[in-house]
Design a protein around this motif. Sequence first.
Motif, short mmCIF file in Angstrom:
data_model
loop_
_atom_site.label_atom_id
_atom_site.label_comp_id
_atom_site.label_asym_id
_atom_site.label_seq_id
_atom_site.Cartn_x
_atom_site.Cartn_y
_atom_site.Cartn_z
N LEU A 1 0.84 -1.21 0.00
CA LEU A 1 0.00 0.00 0.00
C LEU A 1 0.87 1.25 0.00
CD1 LEU A 1 -2.63 -1.22 2.64
CD2 LEU A 1 -2.85 -1.24 0.17
N LEU A 2 1.98 1.20 0.75
CA LEU A 2 2.95 2.31 0.74
C LEU A 2 3.48 2.52 -0.66
CD1 LEU A 2 5.24 1.55 3.83
CD2 LEU A 2 3.71 3.47 3.58
N LEU A 3 3.84 1.39 -1.28
CA LEU A 3 4.42 1.48 -2.62
C LEU A 3 3.41 1.99 -3.65
CD1 LEU A 3 6.49 -1.83 -2.58
CD2 LEU A 3 7.37 0.49 -2.34
N ALA A 4 2.14 1.77 -3.35
CA ALA A 4 1.09 2.26 -4.26
C ALA A 4 0.79 3.74 -4.01
CB ALA A 4 -0.17 1.44 -4.09
N GLY A 5 1.42 4.30 -2.96
CA GLY A 5 1.24 5.72 -2.68
C GLY A 5 -0.07 6.05 -1.99
N MET A 6 -0.64 5.08 -1.28
CA MET A 6 -1.92 5.30 -0.61
C MET A 6 -1.73 6.15 0.65
SD MET A 6 -4.56 2.30 0.55
CE MET A 6 -4.99 1.65 -1.04
N GLU A 7 -2.71 7.01 0.94
CA GLU A 7 -2.64 7.88 2.13
C GLU A 7 -2.79 7.05 3.41
OE1 GLU A 7 -1.96 11.14 2.23
OE2 GLU A 7 -1.67 10.99 0.07
N ARG A 8 -2.27 7.60 4.52
CA ARG A 8 -2.23 6.88 5.80
C ARG A 8 -3.60 6.36 6.25
NH1 ARG A 8 1.09 7.24 10.65
NH2 ARG A 8 2.48 8.58 9.50
N ASP A 9 -4.61 7.22 6.24
CA ASP A 9 -5.93 6.82 6.72
C ASP A 9 -6.54 5.73 5.86
OD1 ASP A 9 -5.65 8.63 8.71
OD2 ASP A 9 -6.92 10.17 7.79
N GLU A 10 -6.33 5.91 4.58
CA GLU A 10 -6.84 4.94 3.62
C GLU A 10 -6.14 3.58 3.82
OE1 GLU A 10 -7.54 5.06 -1.20
OE2 GLU A 10 -6.48 6.70 -0.24
N ARG A 11 -4.83 3.66 4.08
CA ARG A 11 -4.05 2.43 4.33
C ARG A 11 -4.57 1.71 5.54
NH1 ARG A 11 0.92 5.58 3.62
NH2 ARG A 11 1.37 5.36 5.82
N LYS A 12 -4.78 2.48 6.59
CA LYS A 12 -5.23 1.90 7.85
C LYS A 12 -6.56 1.17 7.66
CE LYS A 12 -5.83 2.89 12.71
NZ LYS A 12 -5.97 3.87 13.76
N ALA A 13 -7.48 1.84 7.00
CA ALA A 13 -8.80 1.25 6.77
C ALA A 13 -8.68 -0.05 5.97
CB ALA A 13 -9.69 2.24 6.04
N ARG A 14 -7.83 -0.01 4.94
CA ARG A 14 -7.67 -1.20 4.09
C ARG A 14 -7.02 -2.35 4.87
NH1 ARG A 14 -9.45 -4.63 0.70
NH2 ARG A 14 -7.94 -5.54 -0.74
N ILE A 15 -6.03 -2.03 5.69
CA ILE A 15 -5.35 -3.08 6.45
C ILE A 15 -6.31 -3.73 7.45
CG2 ILE A 15 -3.48 -3.56 8.10
CD1 ILE A 15 -1.94 -1.23 6.66
N LEU A 16 -7.10 -2.90 8.13
CA LEU A 16 -8.05 -3.45 9.11
C LEU A 16 -9.08 -4.33 8.42
CD1 LEU A 16 -8.52 -0.37 11.48
CD2 LEU A 16 -7.05 -2.37 11.79
N GLU A 17 -9.47 -3.91 7.24
CA GLU A 17 -10.43 -4.71 6.46
C GLU A 17 -9.81 -6.07 6.10
OE1 GLU A 17 -12.71 -4.08 2.15
OE2 GLU A 17 -11.25 -2.64 2.83
N LEU A 18 -8.55 -6.02 5.68
CA LEU A 18 -7.87 -7.27 5.30
C LEU A 18 -7.64 -8.17 6.51
CD1 LEU A 18 -5.27 -5.76 2.81
CD2 LEU A 18 -6.92 -7.55 2.23
N LEU A 19 -7.28 -7.57 7.63
CA LEU A 19 -7.05 -8.36 8.84
C LEU A 19 -8.33 -9.07 9.28
CD1 LEU A 19 -4.72 -5.95 10.84
CD2 LEU A 19 -4.14 -8.23 10.01
N GLN A 20 -9.41 -8.35 9.14
CA GLN A 20 -10.71 -8.94 9.49
C GLN A 20 -11.01 -10.11 8.53
OE1 GLN A 20 -13.68 -5.92 9.63
NE2 GLN A 20 -14.66 -6.86 11.41
N TYR A 21 -10.69 -9.89 7.29
CA TYR A 21 -10.97 -10.90 6.26
C TYR A 21 -10.21 -12.20 6.54
CZ TYR A 21 -11.90 -12.82 1.64
OH TYR A 21 -12.32 -13.62 0.61
N ILE A 22 -8.97 -12.08 6.99
CA ILE A 22 -8.16 -13.29 7.24
C ILE A 22 -8.28 -13.77 8.69
CG2 ILE A 22 -6.50 -12.83 5.40
CD1 ILE A 22 -4.55 -11.89 7.67
N GLY A 23 -9.05 -13.05 9.49
CA GLY A 23 -9.29 -13.47 10.87
C GLY A 23 -8.13 -13.22 11.81
N LEU A 24 -7.35 -12.17 11.54
CA LEU A 24 -6.22 -11.86 12.43
C LEU A 24 -6.32 -10.42 12.95
CD1 LEU A 24 -3.14 -13.48 10.61
CD2 LEU A 24 -4.26 -14.27 12.68
#
Lengths: 135, 225
Positions: B111-134
């Motif tokens: 996400l950093l390499l894609a140039g995504m903003e911090r808040d957007e990154r955080k939301a995406r990571i939390l979404e992914l963590l929820q998806y994989i159950g971690l």
Amino acid sequence: MSTEVIKLFLKVYTISMGLRYAIILSIVILIHEILFLSTSNIWLYVSIIPCSLATLVYADKKLLRELHEVLIICGSRKLVLLVYKVLYTVFMVLSSCLVPSTYMIVKGYGVPGFLLFTLSVIVVLMIQRFVVVFS
Amino acid sequence: MEPVIILRNVWKYYKSKHGSIAALKGVNLVVHRGEIIGIQGPSGSGKTTLLKIIAGLERPDIGDVVVEGYNLNLLDENALALLRNTIVGFIPQDYGLVEELSVYENIEIPLLLAGMERDERKARILELLQYIGLEKRERVKVKYLSGGEKQRVAIARALANTPSIILADEPTANLDWENAERVLQLFRKVNKDFNTTIVIVSHDPRVLEYVDRRLILYDGVLREA
């Protein structure tokens, strides 16, 4: 983007290399201070030169390489990888010779300290160029 | 069905002490969108080389590789990097994670390499963590995770920029069968939820029970099972 990668590099660098360097240097300096303080300068060189090489060889570079590989897998552009490589080289050089040569300068051996620093830079760059760092 | 990966007569050579060795010998392959394919083969048969070529991590010596309509031979290094960042998620055999960084930080890298903003990154990571159950393990360093958890983090990282293709190299090699099944079910879920095309290479025949189509790679030659 590069700033974030630099932050990431610094974090991994500190974890993977800083502690080991500090331990090695502390031990060598301690031995030198206790055993050879009042004797010939030769002991200073005997302690310090292997110290530079030891830090270079013993440093755990695995994490930095791990991060480099991950950056490639995740789609890091050439420029970011270049920034990473420059950081890696600069930090390797600084780590292996800055602290010991600073120690020498502090002890009053300014010219030999500076020479050691220069020599170490050359050696490190040669090692990095010809051996393994970015293989 | 729409083809997303096309390999035409792909050859790859490696230099050895005894001269040139062909790791891939005229491989032809078409993978369609939304398929899960499994490529089975013994160690040294060329499976990892094949995946790396599809991911643009290596270039073929002969032949064409077309991914999502892009002929990889015609792309420069930056374009290949962009492809890996956005279109292809690659999961190496050893998970390809930075052990000293946290789960959150590892998933953040693409996400950093894609140039995504911090808040957007955080939301995406939390979404992914929820998806994989971690979701409760976000601040844990990867080195403290089990093999199964590491593999799930690797999958989350591969999914970070919503790629249309995931390539997994021996995803169950370091796992017991219970964890291996969970990981394979997660691949199925990803495939179903996002219509992601997934290519899994493995020497484990049990993995192939979870795929739509099986292929065998032996001594650099690919054929239908």
